[in-house]
Design a protein around this motif. Sequence first.
Motif, mmCIF file in Angstrom:
data_model
loop_
_atom_site.group_PDB
_atom_site.id
_atom_site.type_symbol
_atom_site.label_atom_id
_atom_site.label_comp_id
_atom_site.label_asym_id
_atom_site.label_seq_id
_atom_site.Cartn_x
_atom_site.Cartn_y
_atom_site.Cartn_z
ATOM 1 N N MET A 1 -20.974 -2.722 -22.627
ATOM 2 C CA MET A 1 -20.467 -2.927 -21.255
ATOM 3 C C MET A 1 -19.720 -1.745 -19.816
ATOM 4 S SD MET A 1 -17.005 -5.177 -20.576
ATOM 5 C CE MET A 1 -17.845 -6.590 -20.542
ATOM 6 N N GLU A 2 -20.664 -1.544 -19.172
ATOM 7 C CA GLU A 2 -19.953 -0.573 -18.444
ATOM 8 C C GLU A 2 -19.451 -0.904 -17.148
ATOM 9 O OE1 GLU A 2 -22.326 2.397 -17.891
ATOM 10 O OE2 GLU A 2 -24.006 2.274 -18.703
ATOM 11 N N LEU A 3 -18.755 -0.214 -16.594
ATOM 12 C CA LEU A 3 -18.069 -0.497 -15.741
ATOM 13 C C LEU A 3 -18.518 -0.914 -14.815
ATOM 14 C CD1 LEU A 3 -15.177 3.063 -16.179
ATOM 15 C CD2 LEU A 3 -15.175 0.186 -16.705
ATOM 16 N N PRO A 4 -17.847 -1.179 -13.727
ATOM 17 C CA PRO A 4 -19.053 -1.908 -12.393
ATOM 18 C C PRO A 4 -18.552 -0.619 -11.168
ATOM 19 C CG PRO A 4 -16.696 -3.379 -12.497
ATOM 20 C CD PRO A 4 -16.817 -2.302 -13.638
ATOM 21 N N PRO A 5 -20.061 -0.739 -10.656
ATOM 22 C CA PRO A 5 -20.115 0.734 -9.681
ATOM 23 C C PRO A 5 -19.289 1.157 -8.953
ATOM 24 C CG PRO A 5 -22.497 -1.051 -10.165
ATOM 25 C CD PRO A 5 -21.594 -1.612 -10.741
ATOM 26 N N ALA A 6 -18.575 0.301 -8.130
ATOM 27 C CA ALA A 6 -17.697 0.484 -7.734
ATOM 28 C C ALA A 6 -15.805 1.068 -8.442
ATOM 29 C CB ALA A 6 -17.396 -0.455 -6.823
ATOM 30 N N LEU A 7 -16.278 0.597 -8.772
ATOM 31 C CA LEU A 7 -15.077 1.184 -10.403
ATOM 32 C C LEU A 7 -15.624 2.933 -11.069
ATOM 33 C CD1 LEU A 7 -12.304 1.219 -11.213
ATOM 34 C CD2 LEU A 7 -12.940 -0.303 -13.468
ATOM 35 N N ARG A 8 -16.474 2.649 -11.021
ATOM 36 C CA ARG A 8 -16.971 4.162 -11.896
ATOM 37 C C ARG A 8 -17.020 5.503 -10.686
ATOM 38 N NH1 ARG A 8 -17.654 4.910 -16.885
ATOM 39 N NH2 ARG A 8 -16.238 7.161 -15.451
ATOM 40 N N GLN A 9 -17.482 5.023 -9.774
ATOM 41 C CA GLN A 9 -17.480 5.527 -9.169
ATOM 42 C C GLN A 9 -16.220 5.988 -8.291
ATOM 43 O OE1 GLN A 9 -19.403 3.785 -5.311
ATOM 44 N NE2 GLN A 9 -20.964 5.010 -6.392
ATOM 45 N N ALA A 10 -15.106 5.171 -7.894
ATOM 46 C CA ALA A 10 -13.197 5.516 -8.071
ATOM 47 C C ALA A 10 -12.932 6.777 -8.777
ATOM 48 C CB ALA A 10 -12.920 4.172 -7.551
ATOM 49 N N VAL A 11 -13.278 5.811 -10.039
ATOM 50 C CA VAL A 11 -13.276 6.670 -11.623
ATOM 51 C C VAL A 11 -14.096 7.929 -11.224
ATOM 52 C CG1 VAL A 11 -12.805 6.827 -13.759
ATOM 53 C CG2 VAL A 11 -12.676 4.839 -12.787
ATOM 54 N N ALA A 99 -11.248 -9.014 -13.540
ATOM 55 C CA ALA A 99 -10.893 -10.371 -12.319
ATOM 56 C C ALA A 99 -11.692 -10.191 -11.325
ATOM 57 C CB ALA A 99 -9.145 -10.698 -12.276
ATOM 58 N N ARG A 100 -11.441 -8.980 -10.361
ATOM 59 C CA ARG A 100 -12.415 -9.295 -9.979
ATOM 60 C C ARG A 100 -13.819 -9.429 -9.858
ATOM 61 N NH1 ARG A 100 -14.999 -5.706 -6.892
ATOM 62 N NH2 ARG A 100 -14.921 -5.455 -4.555
ATOM 63 N N ASP A 101 -13.990 -9.216 -10.885
ATOM 64 C CA ASP A 101 -15.515 -8.703 -11.125
ATOM 65 C C ASP A 101 -16.110 -10.071 -11.474
ATOM 66 O OD1 ASP A 101 -18.657 -7.632 -11.671
ATOM 67 O OD2 ASP A 101 -18.227 -7.504 -13.787
ATOM 68 N N CYS A 102 -14.780 -11.054 -12.044
ATOM 69 C CA CYS A 102 -15.407 -12.632 -12.944
ATOM 70 C C CYS A 102 -15.139 -13.343 -12.072
ATOM 71 C CB CYS A 102 -14.032 -12.457 -14.016
ATOM 72 S SG CYS A 102 -14.408 -14.252 -15.156
ATOM 73 N N TRP A 103 -14.579 -13.376 -11.328
ATOM 74 C CA TRP A 103 -14.191 -14.144 -9.918
ATOM 75 C C TRP A 103 -14.128 -14.061 -8.658
ATOM 76 C CZ3 TRP A 103 -9.848 -13.826 -14.138
ATOM 77 C CH2 TRP A 103 -10.199 -15.496 -14.408
ATOM 78 N N GLU A 104 -15.774 -14.438 -8.126
ATOM 79 C CA GLU A 104 -15.393 -14.296 -6.630
ATOM 80 C C GLU A 104 -14.236 -14.586 -5.537
ATOM 81 O OE1 GLU A 104 -19.125 -15.364 -4.899
ATOM 82 O OE2 GLU A 104 -20.287 -13.539 -6.246
ATOM 83 N N SER A 105 -14.241 -15.628 -6.208
ATOM 84 C CA SER A 105 -12.697 -16.716 -5.359
ATOM 85 C C SER A 105 -11.439 -15.358 -5.521
ATOM 86 C CB SER A 105 -12.527 -17.676 -6.079
ATOM 87 O OG SER A 105 -11.662 -17.451 -7.658
ATOM 88 N N LEU A 106 -11.511 -14.739 -6.340
ATOM 89 C CA LEU A 106 -9.610 -13.974 -5.817
ATOM 90 C C LEU A 106 -9.678 -13.035 -4.438
ATOM 91 C CD1 LEU A 106 -7.786 -13.592 -8.064
ATOM 92 C CD2 LEU A 106 -9.086 -10.860 -8.328
ATOM 93 N N GLU A 107 -8.650 -13.487 -3.867
ATOM 94 C CA GLU A 107 -8.253 -13.411 -2.556
ATOM 95 C C GLU A 107 -7.107 -12.344 -2.702
ATOM 96 O OE1 GLU A 107 -7.199 -15.980 -0.378
ATOM 97 O OE2 GLU A 107 -9.023 -17.340 -0.376
#
Length: 325
Positions: A1-11, A99-107
């Motif tokens: 599993m890879e980190l989502p690109p936005a998280l990878r860049q932030a890290v 959670a953000r990656d899992c559920w687009e509904s997350l506000e």
Amino acid sequence: MELPPALRQAVDQALHGVALADLKRAADILSRRYRGEVRDGRLHLSDRLAAQAYLATRLPATYAAIRASLAAITDVRPDFAPATLLDIGAGPGSALWAARDCWESLEEATLVETSDAIRKVGADLATHAAPTRVSWVPGNIETGLPELPRADVVTLAYVLDELPPVLIGRVTDQLWALTCDTLVVVEPGTPAGWRRILEVRGRLIAAGAHLVAPCPHQAECPIAAPDWCHFSRRVARSRLHRLAKNAEVPWEDEKYIFIAASRTPGESPAARVLSPPQSASGTVRLKLCRHDGSAAERLVSKREGTAFKTARRLDWGDAVWRDLG
Ligand SMILES: C[S@@+](CC[C@H](N)C(=O)[O-])C[C@H]1O[C@@H](n2cnc3c(N)ncnc32)[C@H](O)[C@@H]1O
């Protein structure tokens, strides 16, 4: 599993310019404290360098374990669409990103963390996590949490192993009271981590919760020590991660265990795969935890047609929706 690109860049951005020798030293101290389950009253992530070492060497693995635990929930409840998250012991916000990656509904997410150092690092990372609105709250679950909003999903990941064991029952009750729908607790996949999850499981069942995953039943856990229930995710290591750990292999296997429980009753799978399936010519051997509360090995042979086709596609941790007999 890879980190989502936005998280990878932030890290990568957060670690830019950190001296490798310092990172290595901090990663080594951190690793020894986690492995020893040291509880000496000091936070593992008490300073900025320890927080940066966590980003480089632990975040990818805890993210992967949390993300896989949430995937197990969506497998059982594909229509679940939570809008709010409350994460306790948030560290750098691993559960928020999962959670953000899992559920687009997350506000909206409320992240509670006692260490100023990791909270600051996490808050910087979370600026890249739009469109979810994120609030960071200083708070210590051991000494008493501040007033917090209840949330559709409440998470506690890799935190119980840092708390005195006598607190597990009280913490479970507190988090369950804050849960509008689903509570998820994740721990390292060690025998000690499994025992802590068993205690949480018992407490939640007594409180009337419905187990969502991984257990396909609410009966007593059929696994007996020295065996223990756990799962595994293969995690890609970045170059910096390898350098910080003096590791050559570009991946590592993160062992984890979790429990997810809901206020909403739902359908349970027929079974859950408890270890890597063993394939030989014309057979698949599966270790299964079953809906009837039992756990056993099942040898599925090619002669069984559809059952064999199902068995061949299963992996460690998968829910089995078709009764394999
Ligand atoms: C191993 S890290 C896990 C961080 C994140 N949940 C993850 O999975 O990556 C444990 C976190 O719990 C925090 N923590 C430890 N004891 C705590 C307490 N009593 N109250 C709140 N947070 C605590 C630590 O500061 C640390 O950030």
